[in-house]
Design an enzyme around this catalytic site. Structure first.
Site, PDB file in Angstrom:
ATOM      1  N   HIS A  57     -11.429  42.559 -25.130  1.00 25.93           N
ATOM      2  CA  HIS A  57     -10.456  43.569 -25.567  1.00 25.93           C
ATOM      3  C   HIS A  57      -9.909  43.267 -26.965  1.00 25.93           C
ATOM      4  O   HIS A  57      -8.736  43.495 -27.252  1.00 25.93           O
ATOM      5  CB  HIS A  57      -9.310  43.703 -24.558  1.00 25.93           C
ATOM      6  CG  HIS A  57      -9.762  44.105 -23.190  1.00 25.93           C
ATOM      7  ND1 HIS A  57     -10.248  45.369 -22.907  1.00 25.93           N
ATOM      8  CD2 HIS A  57      -9.823  43.418 -22.026  1.00 25.93           C
ATOM      9  CE1 HIS A  57     -10.579  45.435 -21.632  1.00 25.93           C
ATOM     10  NE2 HIS A  57     -10.349  44.263 -21.075  1.00 25.93           N
ATOM     11  N   ASN A 130      -8.160  49.642 -16.706  1.00 24.48           N
ATOM     12  CA  ASN A 130      -9.330  50.122 -17.442  1.00 24.48           C
ATOM     13  C   ASN A 130      -9.397  51.644 -17.407  1.00 24.48           C
ATOM     14  O   ASN A 130      -8.623  52.289 -16.688  1.00 24.48           O
ATOM     15  CB  ASN A 130     -10.617  49.542 -16.848  1.00 24.48           C
ATOM     16  CG  ASN A 130     -10.723  48.046 -17.026  1.00 24.48           C
ATOM     17  OD1 ASN A 130     -10.322  47.500 -18.056  1.00 24.48           O
ATOM     18  ND2 ASN A 130     -11.248  47.360 -16.023  1.00 24.48           N
ATOM     19  N   TYR A 340      -4.585  35.764 -17.662  1.00 22.63           N
ATOM     20  CA  TYR A 340      -4.082  36.539 -18.792  1.00 22.63           C
ATOM     21  C   TYR A 340      -2.938  35.835 -19.528  1.00 22.63           C
ATOM     22  O   TYR A 340      -2.980  35.708 -20.747  1.00 22.63           O
ATOM     23  CB  TYR A 340      -3.683  37.942 -18.331  1.00 22.63           C
ATOM     24  CG  TYR A 340      -4.873  38.875 -18.235  1.00 22.63           C
ATOM     25  CD1 TYR A 340      -6.031  38.498 -17.557  1.00 22.63           C
ATOM     26  CD2 TYR A 340      -4.854  40.132 -18.816  1.00 22.63           C
ATOM     27  CE1 TYR A 340      -7.123  39.345 -17.470  1.00 22.63           C
ATOM     28  CE2 TYR A 340      -5.957  40.986 -18.738  1.00 22.63           C
ATOM     29  CZ  TYR A 340      -7.086  40.580 -18.067  1.00 22.63           C
ATOM     30  OH  TYR A 340      -8.169  41.414 -17.984  1.00 22.63           O
TER      31      TYR A 340
END
EC number: 1.11.1.6
Length: 490
Positions: A57, A130, A340
């Site tokens: 990303h 997404n 993350y």
């Protein structure tokens, strides 16, 4: 208003930031010295002005906006930002491709990231999803591998379809996402017109402790239109930042994009017998069984003033959940809840939560997260930072958990652990997509798009790809065999 004065980094005024100090020498030229603080600051900061880009990303567009509650949601959740019709919450949005580097083209065929940060009075809540409703794998140990297989070959440093298809043939649970990726959803013509899916299963919890399972969906009110693969390829050469430019220009001229936020809801009693699709992110919940319920709407209405500071430094994680929304035993969700924030600590530093695009608007007292490199906005003064201290001048109140679900979590955890093997159930939803959602034109386009990627792929791998999709529907074998000149006995 007087003009600002040029200064060094710590405020000392300078006469001209474009001229370094030199000592003249015979014959012309000059020598610079370590005493030229302006020059040293300029060069050393320039060497460090890039930070590690996201492993996935990396290429993105982003904007600020607001979320407004449009329904009475108190029957679903105690989360304050979702309660009170008309209530508004500041949001930060980031839309991205997945596999490409920061300089790659916006219009490649790729799963798009769709991330929203809600700045609530109870802390930040992130929906990190997404633009398609499913993902390639359900075992988190495969997550690095799926992304590596979509990136450049380590020897040639070029995209490699052989590597791509080799991974997916050996991980056939990805077939559902591949159906979406190579269909009309694969390349949206604008970030403003792409959907967003939370993908994972979460819990919504009411004030009295009752919970329901849920999935989040963002639907653009602008509608959806795709790019054809030909137009997407053309645009990648004409303007590799097309999606970024499109979003920026639309907001600049006052055409603010709007998404409705919906939720699908499953009662715990239904979940007991629902099976693998409860926590398996390679599968969807059919809308006919679990219809969309509107919660509110998001409007993007402000471009960033500094893209690096506000969008590149933005950090999102599904671990950011406010009271009233809770995690589930979804294996991929739990892995992402670790991975993350860990990625952001590496990329931005241990105090990334203090940076402006990540800083909570509510008072924060997290005394066990103090000090460290880059401490900016809080260090809790002289408050002792060990558990159960009685010396603090103002010990914050504790909030009891509002999730009461131990009577069900064990059985559902077993369901999550049994989702690793691949069987015919993994082909049911892709089959429905092919038969009932794709019309004849989309079927032909899908076959043409996949077949194009198989040019140059070794014959045995090409046959394996066609055989994998043949488990979805035999018609695919016949159509792909005709396109790729592979024997249709598969």
């Amino acid at each position: 208003m007087s003009r600002p004065t040029f200064t060094l980094a710590e405020g000392q005024p300078i006469s001209d930031p474009s001229v370094s100090t030199t000592l003249p020498i015979f014959g012309g030229g000059g020598l610079t010295t370590l005493g030229d603080t302006l020059l040293i600051e300029t060069l050393t900061h320039f060497n460090r002005e890039r930070i590690p880009e996201r492993v996935v990303h990396a290429k993105a567009a982003g904007a600020w906006g607001e979320f407004e509650v449009t329904q009475d949601n108190s029957w679903l959740t105690a989360a304050k930002f979702l309660n009170g019709v008309g209530k508004k919450t500041k949001v930060l949005f980031r839309g991205s491709t997945t596999g490409g580097e920061k300089g790659s083209a916006d219009t490649v065929r790729d799963v798009r990231g769709f991330s929203v940060k809600f700045f609530t009075e109870e802390g930040n809540h992130d929906i990190v999803g997404n633009h398609v409703p499913v993902f390639f794998v359900r075992d988190p140990v495969r997550f690095p591998s799926v992304n590596r297989s979509h990136k450049k070959h380590p020897a040639t440093n070029r995209p490699d379809w052989t590597m791509f298809w080799d991974f997916h043939v050996n991980q056939p649970e990805s077939v559902h996402t591949l159906m979406h990726l190579f269909g009309s959803r694969g390349i949206p013509d604008s970030i403003r017109r792409m959907s967003g899916f939370g993908v994972h299963t979460f819990k919504m919890v009411t004030a009295d402790g009752r919970f329901r399972y849920c999935k989040f969906h963002f639907k653009p009110t602008q509608g959806f239109t795709p790019f054809s693969r030909q137009e997407a390829t053309r645009m990648a050469g004409v303007n590799s930042d097309f999606h970024n430019e499109d979003l920026w220009n639309a907001i600049a001229r006052g055409e603010y994009p709007v998404w409705k936020l919906y939720v699908q809801v499953m009662e715990p009693e239904q979940a007991e017998t629902y099976g693998r699709a409860l926590f398996d992110i390679t599968k969807v919940w059919p809308h006919k069984d679990f219809p969309l319920i509107e919660l509110g709407q998001m409007t993007l209405n402000k471009n960033p003033e500094n893209w690096f500071a506000e969008i590149e430094q933005a950090a999102f994680s599904p671990s950011n959940m406010v009271p009233g929304i809770a995690m589930t035993p979804d294996p991929m969700l739990q892995a992402r809840m670790f991975a993350y924030p860990d990625a952001q600590r590496y990329r931005l530093g241990v105090n990334y939560t203090q940076l402006p695009p990540n800083r909570a608007i509510c008072p924060v007292f997290a005394p066990f997260e103090r000090d460290g490199m880059g401490t900016i906005s809080r260090n809790y003064g002289g408050e002792p930072n060990y558990v159960r201290s009685t010396l603090s001048s103002g010990i914050p109140s504790q909030v009891l958990s509002n999730v009461r679900h131990t009577e069900r979590i064990e059985r559902n955890a077993v369901l999550a652990q049994n989702e690793i093997h691949v069987d015919d159930e993994d082909y049911i939803q892709p089959r429905e997509l092919w038969k009932r959602v794709f019309d004849e034109a989309e079927k032909k386009q899908w076959v043409a798009t996949v077949s194009e990627t198989l040019e140059g792929v070794p014959p045995e791998l090409k046959e394996a790809v066609i055989a994998m999709f043949g488990k979805v529907d035999p018609q695919i074998v016949q159509m792909m065999a005709a396109k790729t000149k592979v024997n249709s006995h598969l």
